[in-house]
Motif scaffolding. Structure first.
Motif, mmCIF file in Angstrom:
data_model
loop_
_atom_site.group_PDB
_atom_site.id
_atom_site.type_symbol
_atom_site.label_atom_id
_atom_site.label_comp_id
_atom_site.label_asym_id
_atom_site.label_seq_id
_atom_site.Cartn_x
_atom_site.Cartn_y
_atom_site.Cartn_z
ATOM 1 N N VAL A 34 29.988 56.953 77.684
ATOM 2 C CA VAL A 34 30.159 56.189 78.923
ATOM 3 C C VAL A 34 29.967 54.700 78.640
ATOM 4 N N GLN A 35 28.913 54.363 77.888
ATOM 5 C CA GLN A 35 28.665 52.955 77.554
ATOM 6 C C GLN A 35 29.800 52.389 76.716
ATOM 7 N N ARG A 36 30.301 53.169 75.767
ATOM 8 C CA ARG A 36 31.419 52.716 74.936
ATOM 9 C C ARG A 36 32.641 52.466 75.816
ATOM 10 N N GLY A 37 32.899 53.367 76.743
ATOM 11 C CA GLY A 37 34.031 53.201 77.652
ATOM 12 C C GLY A 37 33.909 51.946 78.493
ATOM 13 N N CYS A 81 48.219 46.299 75.533
ATOM 14 C CA CYS A 81 47.393 47.515 75.432
ATOM 15 C C CYS A 81 47.835 48.366 74.245
ATOM 16 N N GLU A 82 49.139 48.551 74.111
ATOM 17 C CA GLU A 82 49.674 49.406 73.040
ATOM 18 C C GLU A 82 49.277 48.887 71.656
ATOM 19 N N THR A 83 49.225 47.558 71.506
ATOM 20 C CA THR A 83 48.909 47.001 70.186
ATOM 21 C C THR A 83 47.414 46.821 69.947
ATOM 22 N N THR A 84 46.649 46.530 71.013
ATOM 23 C CA THR A 84 45.219 46.270 70.806
ATOM 24 C C THR A 84 44.347 47.510 70.925
ATOM 25 N N ALA A 85 44.766 48.509 71.701
ATOM 26 C CA ALA A 85 43.920 49.696 71.914
ATOM 27 C C ALA A 85 43.502 50.367 70.601
ATOM 28 N N PRO A 86 44.427 50.601 69.662
ATOM 29 C CA PRO A 86 43.995 51.250 68.416
ATOM 30 C C PRO A 86 42.947 50.428 67.654
ATOM 31 N N LYS A 87 43.111 49.097 67.655
ATOM 32 C CA LYS A 87 42.170 48.231 66.933
ATOM 33 C C LYS A 87 40.791 48.253 67.593
ATOM 34 N N ILE A 88 40.776 48.156 68.918
ATOM 35 C CA ILE A 88 39.497 48.152 69.624
ATOM 36 C C ILE A 88 38.832 49.520 69.508
ATOM 37 N N LYS A 90 39.078 51.612 67.066
ATOM 38 C CA LYS A 90 38.542 51.724 65.707
ATOM 39 C C LYS A 90 37.257 50.921 65.561
ATOM 40 N N SER A 91 37.248 49.700 66.091
ATOM 41 C CA SER A 91 36.063 48.847 65.950
ATOM 42 C C SER A 91 34.876 49.384 66.738
ATOM 43 N N MET A 92 35.135 50.185 67.770
ATOM 44 C CA MET A 92 34.062 50.727 68.609
ATOM 45 C C MET A 92 33.771 52.203 68.286
ATOM 46 N N ASN A 93 34.375 52.722 67.211
ATOM 47 C CA ASN A 93 34.237 54.142 66.865
ATOM 48 C C ASN A 93 34.636 55.039 68.032
ATOM 49 N N LYS A 97 43.566 57.193 72.077
ATOM 50 C CA LYS A 97 44.101 57.611 73.386
ATOM 51 C C LYS A 97 43.170 57.166 74.514
ATOM 52 N N ASP A 98 41.857 57.308 74.313
ATOM 53 C CA ASP A 98 40.891 56.901 75.327
ATOM 54 C C ASP A 98 41.004 55.402 75.590
ATOM 55 N N ALA A 99 41.048 54.627 74.518
ATOM 56 C CA ALA A 99 41.126 53.172 74.653
ATOM 57 C C ALA A 99 42.432 52.762 75.331
ATOM 58 N N LEU A 100 43.523 53.400 74.973
ATOM 59 C CA LEU A 100 44.817 53.074 75.574
ATOM 60 C C LEU A 100 44.814 53.375 77.070
#
Length: 166
Positions: A34-37, A81-88, A90-93, A97-100
Motif C-alpha cells: 500500500v505504501q509503495r503504491g 505512463c507507458e515509458t516511465t511506469a516500468p522504470k519507476i 523497477k526502482s521501487m521493487n 502492470k501495477d505501476a502502469l
C-alpha cells in the motif's frame, strides 16, 4: 501481487478500468505494498503536474486554434505512463502492470484539474499535495529522493567494503 490503495478520486471521474483491476489485486493488509503504491502514485502525479505546466507554457506561444486540448494532453500523459511506469516500478521493487495502472489512474482522474490549476496560475509544485495524492510538495519530494539516493549509495559502498574484507 502488490497492494495498491484504491482511493476515491478527488477531482475527475473515477477511472473504472483501474477500479476493476484493483478489485482483483488490492490487499489492504499488505502495508508495504500500500505504501509503495501511494509513493508511486505520488511520483506519477508530480511527473504529470510538471508535464501539464510545460504544456501550458507551450500553448501560450501558439495561436488559439493550434493549442493542445485536454484530450491531447491526456494522451501525451498516458504515453508518458507507458515509458516511465516500468522504470519507476523497477526502482521501487514493484510490478510494471501495477505501476502502469496507477499512472493511468492518476492521469485520467486528475488531468482536467491539473490543467485548470495550471491555467489559473496555481502553484503546480503543490498540486499533488493539495489534492491528497502526495503527503508533500515537489521540492520536498526532490529532497527526499536525493537523500534516498545518497543512502542507497552509502549502503552499496558498505556492501562493497564488506566484500573486500572477505
Amino acid at each position: 501481487a502488490a497492494a495498491w490503495a484504491p482511493r476515491g478520486a478527488e477531482g475527475g471521474a473515477t477511472d473504472q478500468e483501474y477500479q476493476n483491476w484493483a478489485s482483483k489485486v488490492y490487499q489492504a493488509d499488505d502495508k508495504e505494498g500500500v505504501q509503495r503504491g501511494e509513493a508511486i502514485a505520488c511520483a506519477f502525479c508530480q511527473i504529470a503536474a510538471n508535464a501539464v505546466t510545460k504544456q501550458l507554457e507551450l500553448n501560450k506561444e501558439k495561436p488559439r486554434d493550434e493549442r493542445y486540448t485536454e484530450e491531447q494532453t491526456e494522451e501525451v500523459l498516458l504515453d508518458i505512463c507507458e515509458t516511465t511506469a516500468p522504470k519507476i516500478a523497477k526502482s521501487m521493487n514493484g510490478y510494471k502492470k501495477d505501476a502502469l495502472m496507477l499512472c493511468k489512474r492518476v492521469v485520467k482522474e486528475n488531468v482536467g484539474d491539473m490543467m485548470d490549476a495550471a491555467s489559473l496560475g496555481e502553484d503546480m509544485n503543490m498540486f499533488c499535495r493539495d489534492n491528497k495524492i502526495c503527503p508533500f510538495g515537489m521540492q520536498d519530494m526532490v529532497k527526499m529522493l536525493q537523500a534516498f539516493g545518497e543512502f542507497q549509495a552509502e549502503q552499496k559502498k558498505k556492501e562493497e567494503e564488506g566484500e573486500e574484507e572477505l
